[in-house]
Structures are given as C-alpha cells and as structure tokens.
Design a protein around this motif. Structure first.
Motif, PDB file in Angstrom:
ATOM      1  N   LEU A 517      -4.696  -6.754  -4.877  1.00  0.00           N
ATOM      2  CA  LEU A 517      -3.527  -7.557  -4.513  1.00  0.00           C
ATOM      3  C   LEU A 517      -3.945  -8.777  -3.704  1.00  0.00           C
ATOM      4  O   LEU A 517      -3.373  -9.856  -3.868  1.00  0.00           O
ATOM      5  CB  LEU A 517      -2.526  -6.716  -3.716  1.00  0.00           C
ATOM      6  N   VAL A 561       7.304  -3.015  -4.797  1.00  0.00           N
ATOM      7  CA  VAL A 561       6.245  -2.059  -5.146  1.00  0.00           C
ATOM      8  C   VAL A 561       6.200  -1.769  -6.643  1.00  0.00           C
ATOM      9  O   VAL A 561       5.123  -1.742  -7.258  1.00  0.00           O
ATOM     10  CB  VAL A 561       6.403  -0.752  -4.340  1.00  0.00           C
ATOM     11  N   ILE A 564       4.463  -4.558  -8.455  1.00  0.00           N
ATOM     12  CA  ILE A 564       3.026  -4.565  -8.162  1.00  0.00           C
ATOM     13  C   ILE A 564       2.318  -3.471  -8.952  1.00  0.00           C
ATOM     14  O   ILE A 564       1.255  -3.703  -9.566  1.00  0.00           O
ATOM     15  CB  ILE A 564       2.791  -4.405  -6.647  1.00  0.00           C
ATOM     16  N   TYR A 574       0.174  -3.254  -1.111  1.00  0.00           N
ATOM     17  CA  TYR A 574       1.277  -4.071  -0.593  1.00  0.00           C
ATOM     18  C   TYR A 574       1.411  -3.906   0.914  1.00  0.00           C
ATOM     19  O   TYR A 574       1.593  -4.885   1.654  1.00  0.00           O
ATOM     20  CB  TYR A 574       2.559  -3.668  -1.315  1.00  0.00           C
ATOM     21  N   LEU A 580       3.564  -9.770  -0.742  1.00  0.00           N
ATOM     22  CA  LEU A 580       3.352 -10.179  -2.124  1.00  0.00           C
ATOM     23  C   LEU A 580       3.578 -11.677  -2.157  1.00  0.00           C
ATOM     24  O   LEU A 580       4.677 -12.158  -1.881  1.00  0.00           O
ATOM     25  CB  LEU A 580       4.333  -9.471  -3.063  1.00  0.00           C
TER      26      LEU A 580
END
Length: 623
Positions: A517, A561, A564, A574, A580
């Motif tokens: 991420l 979430v 993602i 996250y 994000l």
C-alpha cells in the motif's frame, strides 16, 4: 407569459468557451451593458455639471495616474496569466470543483456592481434585494420547500451551514424560552418533551406567545441560556470542515459533535445512524439535528436522505425528534435532473423516456441509481438545505445558498440596524436582517437571478447541464478503471475507488505485482505532484491537471478496506500506513458530454498520463 422552449436552446452559447469561441458575443454584450450604464449616469439630473473636466484630463498629473493604472493592470494581467490554474480547459482539468462559469452570470455580476456593490438592505439596493428574494424562492422550490419555504444567496457554503445550525439552535431553544416567559403554554410538558418538539411545533409555540414574542426570542439561545440542553449534532465523517466551525461559533460546542460512520460507498451507514440515535435516546440525550451530505467534497457521495427521514419518522413514534439538514453545497443542483418543466419530480419509471426526450444520457441509464434518485426526492421532507450556485451552478464566487422549509425559522435570528432596517415597517424585501452577513455583493444575487431565468432549475435547463457532467463522470470512471500503462518494463494500472453517485471520481495508480500500500500511495501521490503546480512545471503548459486527497482510518474507519483488499493488498496495510492516497476529480467541464467529445479527449488524456508516469519513473525512486 414566458413561452420560451428552454430545451431547444444550445447550452454552449452560455459560456465564453475554453478557446474563447464566444468571445465576440461576450465583448458585444459587455460593451452594450457598459454603454447603458454610462448613459444612465449621463442622463441622471442631466443639468448637473461634470465633476471631471476635459482640461483636468489633459494635465500631467491626470496622465500620470492613467499611466499608473495601465501599468498596474498590465502587471496584474501578467501575474494572472502566468500563475493561474487553466481550469477553463475542456477535457484536461480533472481536479477541484472549479470550472468555466456561465457567461451571463459574469456579465450580470460585473454589471450589477457598476450600479451598487452592497446588497445589505432594500433601502440601498432595491432591485438586487428583490432579485435575491426571488432567487431565495427559486432555491427553496428547487429543494421541494414549496409551501412555506425561504432562501437566500449566502456568501458561501460555510456561511450557509453555520446559518442553518444557528437557526436550528434558536428554534430548538424556543420551548425553554417560552417556559421562562409564558410557562402556562408548556406547563404540561417535561424538559425531555420540550427537547423533542419538532421545528414546526417550536415555531407554532412561538406564534402562540403573541405580543411576548420578542421577549421569548430574547430568552432563547440568543441569550446564552440552555445551550447544553439542546443536544447532539450528528454529521457524517465525509463532512465539510465548516461544521466544526459552526459548532464552535454557535456555542453548541465541538463536544456535542457526533461523527457518523460511512459504508464502503462513503455514504452514512444508516443502520449505525439509527443505533447512535437510539443509544442517545435511551440515555435521555437529545439530538439537535442530523446532517445528510449530498455530494461529499472528497467522493461526491449522496447519503440516503430518504432513509434519514424514515428513521426520524420511526423515532417520532417514541417521542424523539430532531432536525434534518442537507449539506448539498456541491450536489444540490443534481436535483434539477429529476424535475420536469413544472418543477415536479419525474417518476423514476419515466426517467428513461424523459431523458430521451431531452437528449441526455442517450447512451444508457446505468449511472442514474434509484437510491440516489430517492435521496434527492426526499430533500423536500427535510428542514433546511445548503446549496451553492457557485459550485455546480456555474456562477462566479461568492454565491453560496441556504434554503429552509419553514420561513418562520429565519425570524428567530432577527436583529435590526435602524439605518438599514426598521422593525414593523413594511418594505418589499429585506434580507440582511435574517442573515449572518451584513454587507455583501449585489453581483452574486444578480448573477444567480439572471441565469435562473435563462437556464431553469429543472430538466429543460440546469438538468441538461448537470447531465453533461454526470455523463463525463461515468465515462472517466470506466476509462480509468483497469487502464494499463507500460513504463520502464513495468505495468502500471489505475483503479477507481468506487462507483460515482455524482460527478466526482477518485482513483489510484498501482504497479502490477507490487502489493504494498505504501508503494501505491507513493505512486498516486507522485502522479498528483506531476499533474499540479507542485512538480508539473509551468501551469499554462500542463496537459492534465488533477488533485489529490486521502482517506484515513480516523475519518473513514474501515470504509476503504474492501477496495484495498480487492487489489490484492492486505487490509492491515491501511492501518499501518494510516491512509489510502487517492486522486480526485470533479468532472464539471461542460465540454465532455457525448461520445464524440469523449472520444476526442480520451486518447489525449491517456497520452498525458503516460508522459507523467514516465517522468515519475525517470525522476523519482518509485518505479
């Protein structure tokens, strides 16, 4: 009687145009209006002598002043040309809620301020004050407040939100003020019952006080009394920051702010909303009001206003009541898509045929969702609504707006300045005595008034214009979702974060096979930097312009979430990264509105994206 067929008018005529295509019309109308104004000055008491003589205009001092003015304006022009964001571009501006404003609005604004800049009261600005009164009625009717509604042109959405809470606070405090002044009127009610009267019941109670009405108002929240009895103010986590200001300024206090969680589509989770209200009711903690957002500024999400109303109806059965305010500063004009030419809501089953009749959404109807339709329809059952003409009304700033369902709400605010307003003296209109602002520009009211009479607030006018932006949002959403780029031997894919409710889209860039991420956030943020003033170079030469934001657990909870994880990234990332990172675009351009225009811009935008990703690969240690 107006018999103009608005749906047969080409909306493109109402803009100067990205390349100045309508510049000749703009110049012609500007010159005409200026000449009429100068003629008025010359003919007003025409026997009066000139204040500036022809001889004075030949003196060195006068010539020096004119030269100074020209040089300063030349400097202004240089600065504006070199330092302004080119948001008027047709397809390349994919950033904030800014775009080309309507030509008649610019003309009306500039023309109005030639006559009188200050629209505080009828005595000083009789024409523009009447215009603002008419515009207020337009905004009230647009929101379905047809019987007893009122509205005005606020300076901006922040002032409108503050004013809405200010009114709600004052109205909710009326029962306690009546208890102090006319206790016999509420002797049969407990404090809990007084805390849960509807807005209508509070205002009816105030009316019953007769000649003691001003004494009651003086004992209301305006006095500082009973503020802590009024309860909680519930606002979505997608709220605009103005709500924190409003709670501070009105004395309700940030401690009474309750942030409502949102679901994966960034709308208020109505099940949790109901649970929060019930928990407070069980503990005898009143709810002052609940805010629904229609067109959130980060996501363009449209809350389930209809479900908010259903929840209130349910709680009324157990003696619990609260105000519902709609913050539609950004999304409010979307309601025009659903209103027929008589300003009645079009039945959902008839939308497809109606859109065909008005030549909008001719491709399909997939992005006009029934839940969004139901949310817009329910606004008429709420108490107040913020709606900004200077956003998707395409009016120059500052032209926010506030509409209320019961005109009596504004009377709880009234203050009189003897030189501007006189209590009990009838005048055709007076706005400033009911508003947070005092002096304000007449140009804003004149601009909105002018445009509303050229582009009606229904499907024949603004509905067609808003439909253009909704079409663009759908096309760009589909265009960005899954789009691939080959850069330095790596594949970069863009993904849209959610399906749009309105004309806002959010998306990210991810390196294929890289499930970090942090890496995706870094790449997305770098792309924003290279498509903005941060690292994009000369603003005038930018070939694509975007904006960015981020969704954090503190604000959005676990809403991002699922998205993602759909990209193959662990949801735990996250919380580790605490955000994000997204790109955010308001597709407000009126120039991407059909297949032909989209197909022109799509390859150009794709080429611009490719170039930016290659720059990032060369200059940044990311790819």
């Amino acid at each position: 009687m107006n018999t103009r067929e608005f749906k047969d008018m080409d909306l493109s005529a109402y803009f100067i145009g990205p390349k100045g295509e309508n510049a000749d019309i703009f110049k012609e109308l500007t010159e005409k209006l200026i000449n009429e104004h100068i003629g008025y000055r010359q003919n007003f008491n025409a026997e009066d002598a000139n204040s500036i003589s022809e001889f004075e205009k030949t003196t060195p001092e006068f010539t020096n002043a004119v030269t100074n003015m020209k040089e300063t304006l030349n400097e202004l022009s240089r600065k504006m040309r070199s330092g302004s964001i080119p948001w008027t571009t047709a397809g390349r501006y994919l950033a904030h809620m800014d775009n080309e404003t309507l030509m008649p609005a610019i003309l009306a604004y500039n023309y109005a301020i030639l006559w009188n800049g200050n629209g505080v009261a009828w005595a000083g600005s009789p024409v523009s004050t009447l215009m603002e009164e008419e515009v207020g009625q337009d905004l009230a009717h647009l929101n379905g407040y047809n019987e007893n509604g009122w509205g005005y042109v606020a300076t901006d959405g922040t002032i409108a939100n503050i004013s809405a809470l200010w009114m709600t606070r004052n109205v909710a405090s009326i029962p306690f003020a009546v208890k102090a002044v006319c206790p016999e009127l509420v002797s049969d009610k407990s404090d809990w019952e007084l805390q849960n009267l509807s807005i209508k019941e509070c205002l009816d109670l105030l009316d019953k006080t007769g000649d003691k009405k001003n004494e009651v108002k003086a004992q209301s929240a305006r006095s500082g009394k009973n503020l802590q009895k009024l309860g909680k103010w519930l606002v979505p986590s997608t709220m605009h920051y103005s709500w924190q200001k409003a709670l501070d300024i009105t004395g309700i206090g940030e401690d009474n702010l309750v942030v409502l969680p949102v679901d994966e589509h960034y709308r208020v989770d109505t099940k949790k909303l109901e649970e929060i209200i019930q928990e407070n009711a069980d503990n005898h903690i009143p709810i002052l009001g609940v805010v629904a957002v229609v067109g959130s500024t980060e996501e363009g999400a449209v809350d389930h206003v209809d479900k908010f109303v259903e929840i209130r109806d349910k709680f009324r059965e157990q003696g619990v009541d609260f105000a519902i305010h709609v913050d539609a500063a950004y999304g409010g004009y979307g309601r025009t898509v659903y209103l027929d030419e008589n300003n009645n809501f079009i039945p959902y089953k008839d939308l497809k045929d109606t859109f065909k009749e008005y030549d909008i959404f001719t491709e399909n109807n997939q992005f006009l969702k029934e839940d969004v339709y139901n949310a817009y329809k329910a606004i008429g059952n709420t108490d107040s609504c913020t709606i900004d003409p200077h956003k998707v009304g395409y009016i120059p700033y500052n032209a926010g707006g506030l509409a209320i369902a019961d005109t009596r709400m504004k009377d709880t605010l009234t203050y009189y300045a003897p030189y501007a307003f006189q209590e009990g003296v009838a005048v055709p209109a007076s706005i400033g005595q009911f508003t947070l602002e005092g002096s304000k520009a007449t140009g804003s009211a004149a601009a909105v008034w002018t445009v509303d009479r050229m582009i009606p607030l229904n499907i024949s006018g603004y509905g067609r214009l808003i439909a253009r932006t909704l079409f663009a949002a759908r096309k760009f959403h589909d265009f960005f979702n899954g789009q691939k780029f080959e850069v330095n031997g790596k594949t970069i894919i863009s993904y849209t974060v959610y399906d749009p409710d309105y004309n806002m889209i959010d998306w990210v860039y991810k390196e294929e096979g890289n499930n970090s991420l942090k890496s995706m956030n870094d790449l997305t943020q770098a792309f924003s930097a290279y498509t903005s003033s941060a690292k994009g170079g000369n603003l005038y030469n930018l070939d694509i312009i975007t904006s960015d934001s981020n969704f954090s657990p503190a604000t959005y909870g676990d809403a991002p979430v699922k998205f993602i994880e759909s990209l193959g990234i662990s949801g735990d990332e996250y919380y580790k990264e605490d955000k994000l990172q997204i790109l955010r675009a308001s597709t407000m351009s009126p120039w991407v509105y059909d297949e032909k225009s989209f197909n022109y811009w799509a390859p150009r935008i794709k080429k611009a994206i490719q170039g930016k990703l290659e720059l990032i690969s060369t200059n940044e240690n990311i790819l």
